[in-house]
Design a protein around this motif. Structure first.
Motif, PDB file in Angstrom:
ATOM      1  N   SER A   1       0.943  -1.278   0.462  1.00  0.00           N
ATOM      2  CA  SER A   1      -0.031   0.205   0.066  1.00  0.00           C
ATOM      3  C   SER A   1       0.722   1.437  -0.153  1.00  0.00           C
ATOM      4  CB  SER A   1      -0.659  -0.161   1.248  1.00  0.00           C
ATOM      5  OG  SER A   1      -1.909   1.446   1.112  1.00  0.00           O
TER       6      SER A   1
ATOM      7  N   ARG B   1      -5.804   3.794  -6.047  1.00  0.00           N
ATOM      8  CA  ARG B   1      -7.074   3.026  -6.547  1.00  0.00           C
ATOM      9  C   ARG B   1      -5.428   1.900  -6.062  1.00  0.00           C
ATOM     10  NH1 ARG B   1      -9.281  -0.735  -8.758  1.00  0.00           N
ATOM     11  NH2 ARG B   1      -7.871  -0.124 -10.752  1.00  0.00           N
ATOM     12  N   GLN B   2      -4.735   0.968  -6.519  1.00  0.00           N
ATOM     13  CA  GLN B   2      -4.450  -0.128  -5.377  1.00  0.00           C
ATOM     14  C   GLN B   2      -3.906   0.260  -4.178  1.00  0.00           C
ATOM     15  OE1 GLN B   2      -4.810  -1.848  -9.500  1.00  0.00           O
ATOM     16  NE2 GLN B   2      -2.954  -2.381  -8.069  1.00  0.00           N
TER      17      GLN B   2
ATOM     18  N   GLU C   1      -3.976  -9.761  -9.902  1.00  0.00           N
ATOM     19  CA  GLU C   1      -3.340  -8.813 -10.434  1.00  0.00           C
ATOM     20  C   GLU C   1      -2.230  -9.179 -11.119  1.00  0.00           C
ATOM     21  OE1 GLU C   1      -2.619  -7.020  -6.464  1.00  0.00           O
ATOM     22  OE2 GLU C   1      -4.515  -5.930  -6.649  1.00  0.00           O
TER      23      GLU C   1
ATOM     24  N   HIS D   1      -6.845  -5.023   1.151  1.00  0.00           N
ATOM     25  CA  HIS D   1      -5.945  -6.552   1.747  1.00  0.00           C
ATOM     26  C   HIS D   1      -5.636  -6.976   2.953  1.00  0.00           C
ATOM     27  CE1 HIS D   1      -5.562  -7.250  -3.031  1.00  0.00           C
ATOM     28  NE2 HIS D   1      -6.984  -6.752  -2.442  1.00  0.00           N
TER      29      HIS D   1
ATOM     30  N   GLU E   1     -15.707  -2.824 -10.918  1.00  0.00           N
ATOM     31  CA  GLU E   1     -16.208  -2.901  -8.927  1.00  0.00           C
ATOM     32  C   GLU E   1     -17.281  -2.602  -8.073  1.00  0.00           C
ATOM     33  OE1 GLU E   1     -12.941  -0.740  -6.468  1.00  0.00           O
ATOM     34  OE2 GLU E   1     -11.316  -2.422  -7.242  1.00  0.00           O
TER      35      GLU E   1
ATOM     36  N   GLU F   1      -6.726 -13.172  -6.074  1.00  0.00           N
ATOM     37  CA  GLU F   1      -6.569 -11.741  -6.692  1.00  0.00           C
ATOM     38  C   GLU F   1      -5.471 -11.501  -6.888  1.00  0.00           C
ATOM     39  OE1 GLU F   1      -8.574  -9.738  -6.282  1.00  0.00           O
ATOM     40  OE2 GLU F   1      -7.310  -7.833  -5.531  1.00  0.00           O
TER      41      GLU F   1
ATOM     42  N   GLU G   1      -6.707  -0.648  -2.215  1.00  0.00           N
ATOM     43  CA  GLU G   1      -7.182  -1.934  -2.760  1.00  0.00           C
ATOM     44  C   GLU G   1      -5.913  -2.880  -1.605  1.00  0.00           C
ATOM     45  OE1 GLU G   1      -6.449  -4.527  -6.395  1.00  0.00           O
ATOM     46  OE2 GLU G   1      -8.456  -3.407  -6.727  1.00  0.00           O
TER      47      GLU G   1
END
Ligand code: FEO
Length: 171
Positions: free
Chosen positions: A21, A45-46, A130, A53, A169, A126, A49
């Motif tokens: 992150s 956005r990543q 990715e 996680h 999403e 996931e 996400e």
């Protein structure tokens, strides 16, 4: 109840997701300074996400009677020589996360911990998504090449990918 060994390993995974992150947040800042609007949105956005996680494991661990630990997170790099190198670094990091998830899956088999094994399946899927996404991005960057306006087209491409992901999403 979760075993001590599994608890420690999941806390390590919390740390890895937290670092991802921060790494992607740092990349968002670099992209912003380079004037790459699409890449900036994508990396923000990543980053969000990856925080999600991290929190998913955090909540799971406490639910299971363990103790989720807020991780110490080392400072990520701040500069990349090219946008292509940045995405190569993202792909490498995602491969590292995938390997860590697979180790956790193996450990849950060894511990006969079917609850954690089941919990981890979401991460297995996931990570597959990715890694595929990052390979697609690297292929597109290669296709666009390094002509005079390539950065503009790369940024537009990433913006399109980001918009599609955000739309998917929301559905
Ligand atoms: Fe949560 Fe992309 O590793």
């Amino acid at each position: 109840m979760i075993s001590k060994r599994m608890e420690e390993a999941l806390n390590e995974q919390i740390k890895l997701e937290g670092f991802a992150s921060y790494l992607y947040l740092s990349m968002a800042s670099w992209c912003d300074r380079e004037g790459l609007e699409g890449c900036t949105q994508f990396m923000h956005r990543q980053s969000e996400e990856e925080r999600a996680h991290m929190l998913r494991i955090f909540h799971y661990l406490n639910e299971m009677g363990g103790h989720a630990l807020t991780p110490e997170i080392k400072q990520p790099p701040h500069e990349w020589p090219t946008v292509q190198q940045m995405f190569k670094d993202v792909y490498a990091h995602e491969q590292k996360v995938t390997a860590a998830i697979h180790k956790l899956v193996q450990m849950s088999y060894e511990e006969h911990d079917h609850t954690t094994l089941n919990f981890l399946q979401w991460y297995v899927e996931e990570q597959r998504e990715e890694e595929t996404l990052m390979r697609t991005i690297l292929d597109r960057i290669n296709l666009i090449g390094d002509g005079p306006q390539s950065l503009y087209f790369i940024d537009k491409e990433i913006q399109g990918i980001n918009n599609s992901a955000a739309k998917a999403e929301a559905e």
